[in-house]
Design a protein around this motif. Structure first.
Motif, PDB file in Angstrom:
ATOM      1  N   GLY A 228       4.695  -5.910 -11.377  1.00 51.72           N
ATOM      2  CA  GLY A 228       5.716  -6.955 -11.424  1.00 51.72           C
ATOM      3  C   GLY A 228       6.919  -6.620 -10.563  1.00 51.72           C
ATOM      4  O   GLY A 228       7.464  -7.483  -9.868  1.00 51.72           O
ATOM      5  N   ALA A 229       7.331  -5.327 -10.585  1.00 48.44           N
ATOM      6  CA  ALA A 229       8.481  -4.893  -9.788  1.00 48.44           C
ATOM      7  C   ALA A 229       8.151  -4.948  -8.303  1.00 48.44           C
ATOM      8  O   ALA A 229       8.985  -5.354  -7.481  1.00 48.44           O
ATOM      9  N   ILE A 230       6.925  -4.541  -7.951  1.00 45.94           N
ATOM     10  CA  ILE A 230       6.512  -4.599  -6.546  1.00 45.94           C
ATOM     11  C   ILE A 230       6.493  -6.053  -6.065  1.00 45.94           C
ATOM     12  O   ILE A 230       6.931  -6.374  -4.959  1.00 45.94           O
ATOM     13  N   GLY A 231       5.985  -6.941  -6.929  1.00 45.48           N
ATOM     14  CA  GLY A 231       5.915  -8.358  -6.575  1.00 45.48           C
ATOM     15  C   GLY A 231       7.278  -8.944  -6.280  1.00 45.48           C
ATOM     16  O   GLY A 231       7.447  -9.710  -5.328  1.00 45.48           O
ATOM     17  N   LYS A 232       8.278  -8.577  -7.096  1.00 44.14           N
ATOM     18  CA  LYS A 232       9.633  -9.087  -6.882  1.00 44.14           C
ATOM     19  C   LYS A 232      10.256  -8.495  -5.621  1.00 44.14           C
ATOM     20  O   LYS A 232      10.981  -9.182  -4.889  1.00 44.14           O
TER      21      LYS A 232
ATOM     22  N   ALA B  40       0.831  -1.211   0.000  1.00 43.88           N
ATOM     23  CA  ALA B  40       0.000   0.000   0.000  1.00 43.88           C
ATOM     24  C   ALA B  40       0.862   1.257   0.000  1.00 43.88           C
ATOM     25  O   ALA B  40       0.528   2.254  -0.649  1.00 43.88           O
ATOM     26  N   TRP B  41       1.968   1.219   0.720  1.00 42.27           N
ATOM     27  CA  TRP B  41       2.861   2.380   0.789  1.00 42.27           C
ATOM     28  C   TRP B  41       3.474   2.673  -0.578  1.00 42.27           C
ATOM     29  O   TRP B  41       3.542   3.833  -1.004  1.00 42.27           O
ATOM     30  N   ILE B  42       3.925   1.629  -1.261  1.00 40.32           N
ATOM     31  CA  ILE B  42       4.525   1.821  -2.591  1.00 40.32           C
ATOM     32  C   ILE B  42       3.477   2.321  -3.579  1.00 40.32           C
ATOM     33  O   ILE B  42       3.739   3.225  -4.381  1.00 40.32           O
ATOM     34  N   LEU B  43       2.281   1.750  -3.542  1.00 43.31           N
ATOM     35  CA  LEU B  43       1.215   2.170  -4.452  1.00 43.31           C
ATOM     36  C   LEU B  43       0.864   3.643  -4.241  1.00 43.31           C
ATOM     37  O   LEU B  43       0.580   4.364  -5.202  1.00 43.31           O
ATOM     38  N   ARG B  44       0.887   4.079  -3.002  1.00 42.97           N
ATOM     39  CA  ARG B  44       0.523   5.467  -2.703  1.00 42.97           C
ATOM     40  C   ARG B  44       1.643   6.447  -3.032  1.00 42.97           C
ATOM     41  O   ARG B  44       1.393   7.524  -3.581  1.00 42.97           O
TER      42      ARG B  44
ATOM     43  N   ALA C  65      -9.597  -2.952   5.446  1.00 44.74           N
ATOM     44  CA  ALA C  65      -9.912  -2.029   6.548  1.00 44.74           C
ATOM     45  C   ALA C  65      -8.754  -1.905   7.535  1.00 44.74           C
ATOM     46  O   ALA C  65      -8.636  -0.892   8.242  1.00 44.74           O
ATOM     47  N   ASN C  66      -7.889  -2.911   7.590  1.00 42.18           N
ATOM     48  CA  ASN C  66      -6.787  -2.903   8.556  1.00 42.18           C
ATOM     49  C   ASN C  66      -5.427  -2.632   7.905  1.00 42.18           C
ATOM     50  O   ASN C  66      -4.401  -2.681   8.583  1.00 42.18           O
ATOM     51  N   ILE C  67      -5.418  -2.374   6.605  1.00 44.05           N
ATOM     52  CA  ILE C  67      -4.156  -2.106   5.915  1.00 44.05           C
ATOM     53  C   ILE C  67      -3.785  -0.638   6.074  1.00 44.05           C
ATOM     54  O   ILE C  67      -4.560   0.253   5.728  1.00 44.05           O
TER      55      ILE C  67
END
Length: 219
Positions: free
Chosen positions: A113-117, A101-105, A138-140
């Motif tokens: 794909g990069a986040i997954g690795k 969530a932090w990276i997405l934001r 709700a808890n993330i």
């Protein structure tokens, strides 16, 4: 454990803060804080020599030359997984959604794909967190994956720079410690001015003493 390693190097070597910061992947002001015991938590040093990350010969080279860049020992080749997501210890797996969530934001330019690795997760999980359909949404709470121990600062920085370059945008500059840098400069300037003021007062005092002594001697 870069901070613990930095603490050991500060206490047991005469390496410069720049050398320690470079080797541990930290900001020089973080090393300064460790040396001044102003870090948020008191660290227990971690010996990189016993951990087979550094040799005493390498430390001696660094102590002899402040411009020398310490070289980490290359450990024995390990069997690497060729398929599947990056392995994450069980104790850290519950933190993955927060890191994602932090990276997405903060870095939407980074691909799934990069986040997954980097985090060791699947595209399905990433998509669910992005569109808020994740079962535990709700808890993330978005949290820095480096702080969570899911990756290193170097890995995250490299990923962000690569993604920014691919997207044709300027890579973000880390300004988290700008305020600390300015505060440090102001503190050093104030200390220097205070020391100069004390020296001036001492010189005036010496002149007065000498003048009084000469007057008494004449009488």
């Amino acid at each position: 454990m870069p901070h613990a390693t930095a603490s050991w190097l500060v206490d047991n070597t005469s390496l410069s803060f720049e050398q320690i910061a470079e080797f541990c992947g930290l900001h020089i002001l973080e090393v300064q804080a460790i040396a001044d015991d102003t870090a948020t938590t008191k660290l227990t040093g971690r010996d990189p020599v016993r951990a087979h990350e550094l040799t005493m010969d390498e430390i001696e080279k660094g102590q002899a030359n402040p411009n020398y860049v310490l070289q980490m020992l290359k450990g024995p080749d390990q069997v690497r997984r060729t398929k599947g997501p990056r392995y994450t210890p069980v104790s850290k797996r519950q933190d993955k959604p927060d890191g994602i969530a932090w990276i997405l934001r903060n870095h939407p330019e980074v691909s799934d794909g990069a986040i997954g690795k980097l985090i060791g997760t699947t595209r399905t999980t990433i998509a669910a967190i992005r569109d808020r359909s994740h079962w535990n949404i709700a808890n993330i709470v978005p949290k820095d994956p480096v702080t969570l121990g899911l990756c290193s600062q170097r890995e995250l920085d490299a990923l962000v720079v690569k993604a920014a370059k691919a997207a044709g945008i300027e890579a973000p500059t880390d300004t988290r410690l700008e305020g600390d840098r300015e505060a440090l400069i102001e503190q050093l300037r104030a200390e220097r001015e205070a020391a100069s003021h004390v020296n001036d007062e001492e010189e005036v005092g010496e002149v007065r003493v000498e003048h009084t002594a000469e007057t008494l001697f004449k009488h």
